[in-house]
Scaffold this motif. Structure first.
Motif, mmCIF file in Angstrom:
data_model
loop_
_atom_site.group_PDB
_atom_site.id
_atom_site.type_symbol
_atom_site.label_atom_id
_atom_site.label_comp_id
_atom_site.label_asym_id
_atom_site.label_seq_id
_atom_site.Cartn_x
_atom_site.Cartn_y
_atom_site.Cartn_z
ATOM 1 N N PHE A 53 -10.260 12.089 13.650
ATOM 2 C CA PHE A 53 -10.020 11.317 14.862
ATOM 3 C C PHE A 53 -10.961 10.111 14.888
ATOM 4 O O PHE A 53 -12.156 10.239 14.605
ATOM 5 C CB PHE A 53 -10.273 12.208 16.083
ATOM 6 N N PRO A 54 -10.451 8.912 15.249
ATOM 7 C CA PRO A 54 -9.057 8.589 15.558
ATOM 8 C C PRO A 54 -8.339 7.871 14.420
ATOM 9 O O PRO A 54 -7.366 7.168 14.651
ATOM 10 C CB PRO A 54 -9.224 7.659 16.767
ATOM 11 N N SER A 55 -8.805 8.060 13.178
ATOM 12 C CA SER A 55 -8.224 7.292 12.065
ATOM 13 C C SER A 55 -6.751 7.609 11.851
ATOM 14 O O SER A 55 -5.999 6.767 11.334
ATOM 15 C CB SER A 55 -9.014 7.542 10.779
ATOM 16 N N TYR A 56 -6.302 8.809 12.252
ATOM 17 C CA TYR A 56 -4.895 9.154 12.035
ATOM 18 C C TYR A 56 -3.953 8.466 13.018
ATOM 19 O O TYR A 56 -2.749 8.674 12.977
ATOM 20 C CB TYR A 56 -4.687 10.670 12.036
ATOM 21 N N PHE A 57 -4.484 7.599 13.868
ATOM 22 C CA PHE A 57 -3.626 6.760 14.718
ATOM 23 C C PHE A 57 -3.091 5.551 13.952
ATOM 24 O O PHE A 57 -2.238 4.820 14.460
ATOM 25 C CB PHE A 57 -4.387 6.293 15.962
ATOM 26 N N VAL A 58 -3.583 5.335 12.744
ATOM 27 C CA VAL A 58 -3.081 4.231 11.925
ATOM 28 C C VAL A 58 -1.598 4.450 11.641
ATOM 29 O O VAL A 58 -1.134 5.574 11.461
ATOM 30 C CB VAL A 58 -3.891 4.129 10.606
ATOM 31 N N ARG A 59 -0.843 3.341 11.615
ATOM 32 C CA ARG A 59 0.597 3.433 11.368
ATOM 33 C C ARG A 59 0.908 3.091 9.910
ATOM 34 O O ARG A 59 0.409 2.104 9.384
ATOM 35 C CB ARG A 59 1.360 2.502 12.302
ATOM 36 N N HIS A 60 1.738 3.913 9.300
ATOM 37 C CA HIS A 60 2.176 3.656 7.926
ATOM 38 C C HIS A 60 3.368 4.561 7.642
ATOM 39 O O HIS A 60 3.401 5.710 8.095
ATOM 40 C CB HIS A 60 1.046 3.940 6.932
ATOM 41 N N GLU A 61 4.307 4.049 6.879
ATOM 42 C CA GLU A 61 5.514 4.839 6.599
ATOM 43 C C GLU A 61 5.222 6.042 5.706
ATOM 44 O O GLU A 61 5.982 7.005 5.666
ATOM 45 C CB GLU A 61 6.578 3.959 5.939
ATOM 46 N N ASN A 62 4.098 5.998 4.992
ATOM 47 C CA ASN A 62 3.723 7.122 4.136
ATOM 48 C C ASN A 62 2.292 7.547 4.480
ATOM 49 O O ASN A 62 1.358 7.364 3.702
ATOM 50 C CB ASN A 62 3.838 6.756 2.657
ATOM 51 N N LYS B 106 3.779 12.090 7.419
ATOM 52 C CA LYS B 106 4.789 12.679 6.542
ATOM 53 C C LYS B 106 4.425 14.124 6.204
ATOM 54 O O LYS B 106 5.296 14.981 6.024
ATOM 55 C CB LYS B 106 4.921 11.845 5.262
ATOM 56 N N LYS B 107 3.112 14.390 6.128
ATOM 57 C CA LYS B 107 2.616 15.733 5.851
ATOM 58 C C LYS B 107 1.243 15.855 6.488
ATOM 59 O O LYS B 107 0.475 14.891 6.514
ATOM 60 C CB LYS B 107 2.523 15.969 4.331
ATOM 61 N N ILE C 176 0.872 -1.178 0.000
ATOM 62 C CA ILE C 176 0.000 0.000 0.000
ATOM 63 C C ILE C 176 0.905 1.222 0.000
ATOM 64 O O ILE C 176 1.738 1.395 0.889
ATOM 65 C CB ILE C 176 -0.935 -0.003 1.220
ATOM 66 N N ASP C 177 0.765 2.055 -1.004
ATOM 67 C CA ASP C 177 1.713 3.155 -1.215
ATOM 68 C C ASP C 177 1.451 4.375 -0.341
ATOM 69 O O ASP C 177 2.382 5.110 -0.003
ATOM 70 C CB ASP C 177 1.683 3.576 -2.692
ATOM 71 N N LEU C 178 0.189 4.603 0.029
ATOM 72 C CA LEU C 178 -0.155 5.826 0.747
ATOM 73 C C LEU C 178 -1.424 5.603 1.551
ATOM 74 O O LEU C 178 -2.371 4.970 1.067
ATOM 75 C CB LEU C 178 -0.381 6.965 -0.267
ATOM 76 N N VAL C 179 -1.457 6.112 2.779
ATOM 77 C CA VAL C 179 -2.703 6.149 3.545
ATOM 78 C C VAL C 179 -3.025 7.610 3.850
ATOM 79 O O VAL C 179 -2.133 8.407 4.154
ATOM 80 C CB VAL C 179 -2.644 5.324 4.850
ATOM 81 N N ILE C 180 -4.317 7.945 3.749
ATOM 82 C CA ILE C 180 -4.776 9.318 4.003
ATOM 83 C C ILE C 180 -5.857 9.277 5.076
ATOM 84 O O ILE C 180 -7.036 9.060 4.777
ATOM 85 C CB ILE C 180 -5.324 9.981 2.724
ATOM 86 N N PRO C 181 -5.494 9.460 6.341
ATOM 87 C CA PRO C 181 -6.497 9.545 7.403
ATOM 88 C C PRO C 181 -7.160 10.919 7.391
ATOM 89 O O PRO C 181 -6.528 11.921 7.049
ATOM 90 C CB PRO C 181 -5.690 9.351 8.696
ATOM 91 N N LEU C 182 -8.429 10.941 7.827
ATOM 92 C CA LEU C 182 -9.198 12.177 7.737
ATOM 93 C C LEU C 182 -9.623 12.755 9.082
ATOM 94 O O LEU C 182 -9.669 13.955 9.240
ATOM 95 C CB LEU C 182 -10.452 11.951 6.886
#
Length: 350
Positions: free
Chosen positions: A81-90, A139-140, A73-79
């Motif tokens: 709370f609390p989805s941005y707690f997901v871990r991913h290098e990108n 990352k951003k 999976i190349d990219l994850v885009i959380p939107l």
């Protein structure tokens, strides 16, 4: 060339559907339309009792989204709370909002966290601490409005870049000769302050009515309020409306009234202006204030009486109302999905 795989991550309360859900679906659709292999990951969200928030954060943190069926999976885009707690290098977060009851709503009637409750304060402190850690793993970080970006910096000292997006039915909005009604759109929820719209009718010409489009737990209370204020014959509750019906309601409205408490972004403002209708909002309504300019494309008010007076002005000066709507259109016509997708996917396009 093989499509890049992108996951949109969000959280959803079962049986509730609104702007956040539309936003997530639109992002997935527009990513796919621009050549990305995309899925929407939605997990059910429960915010009570207060300590449940920790579990919700940990649930997202334990999910492995590095690959799917052996493919990266190349990219994850959380939107949100609390989805941005997901871990991913990108991980590129596009923040809709954090858990507002522990931030800007803390200590108000809109929060279930009691200022004087030590256990509540302990939970709040823990969530803020892990909240900041999870966001800084991105990352951003983008925010869906200046209001959300400013809030993030105010409470967490974390920088983000505002990134506006258009509403679901971009390209379908139009305008027609106005009828004598003020339109309200959205959930019937305390934060949306639909009660002000009903109270404002008392100060309007009796030929002016209000159409309230939306569903929510406050409908019975709002109906009772309309009876108490003596305007029940001038208030129409439509319940759920289709996209086509809503676009038509915008097109024929005299103006749109949108007075929420510190709104994150607010599709209603954008949809109104794309329909060339002026917007009446409150001085503490947040996201709408990024687009509404007082006395130019709408009005910024503080009381029901003031709202009523401005509605009367528009009713008596329909040509000015039309001109204000055109000004509003000019303010938002350049918001596009092309820019949004380009910014969110920079890390996998270069």
């Amino acid at each position: 060339m093989k499509k890049k795989k992108v996951l949109v991550c969000s959280a959803k309360t079962p049986f509730m559907y609104g702007g956040a859900e539309i936003h997530a679906e639109n992002l997935r659709y527009n990513l796919e339309a621009r050549g990305f292999d995309t899925e929407l990951i939605n997990l059910p969200f429960k915010w009570y009792p207060n300590e449940r928030l920790i579990t919700e954060c940990l649930t997202w943190n334990m999910i492995d989204l590095t690959e799917a069926n052996g493919e990266k999976i190349d990219l994850v885009i959380p939107l949100k709370f609390p989805s941005y707690f997901v871990r991913h290098e990108n991980k590129v977060t596009w923040l809709m909002h954090q858990y507002r009851p522990i931030y800007d709503l803390y200590g108000t009637k809109y929060s279930d966290f009691d200022l004087n409750n030590g256990f509540h304060r302990k939970i709040r402190d823990q969530v803020i601490k892990i909240d900041e850690k999870a966001l800084l793993e991105s990352k951003k970080i983008f925010a869906n409005s200046k209001n959300v970006s400013n809030r993030l910096y105010k409470y967490n000292k974390i920088q983000s870049e505002p990134l506006y997006h258009p509403p679901k039915n971009i390209g379908k909005y139009f305008t027609e000769k106005s009828r004598n009604y003020i339109l309200s759109v959205g959930r019937l929820d305390p934060l949306k302050r639909v009660d002000i719209i009903i109270k404002a009718l008392k100060f309007c010409d009796k030929n002016i009515s209000a159409i309230i489009a939306g569903t929510g737990g406050m409908e019975k209370d709002l109906r009772k309020l309309a009876e108490k204020e003596g305007v029940s014959d001038r208030v129409k509750f439509t319940g759920f409306v289709t996209d086509e019906e809503l676009i038509k309601l915008y097109a024929e409205a005299l103006a749109v009234m949108f007075p929420p408490v510190d709104e994150d972004y607010g599709y209603i403002t954008i949809e109104s202006f794309l329909s060339k209708k002026p917007v009446l909002t409150a001085s503490d309504s947040g996201g709408s204030l990024e687009f509404v300019v007082d006395n130019r494309n709408g009005f910024i008010c503080d009381t029901a009486e003031e709202f009523g007076e401005k509605i009367n002005f528009l009713y008596k000066n329909k040509r000015i109302a039309e001109d204000m709507g055109i000004e509003g259109y000019e303010a938002v016509k350049g918001i596009s999905w092309d820019n949004v997708i380009d910014r969110l996917t920079e890390s996998i396009r270069y």
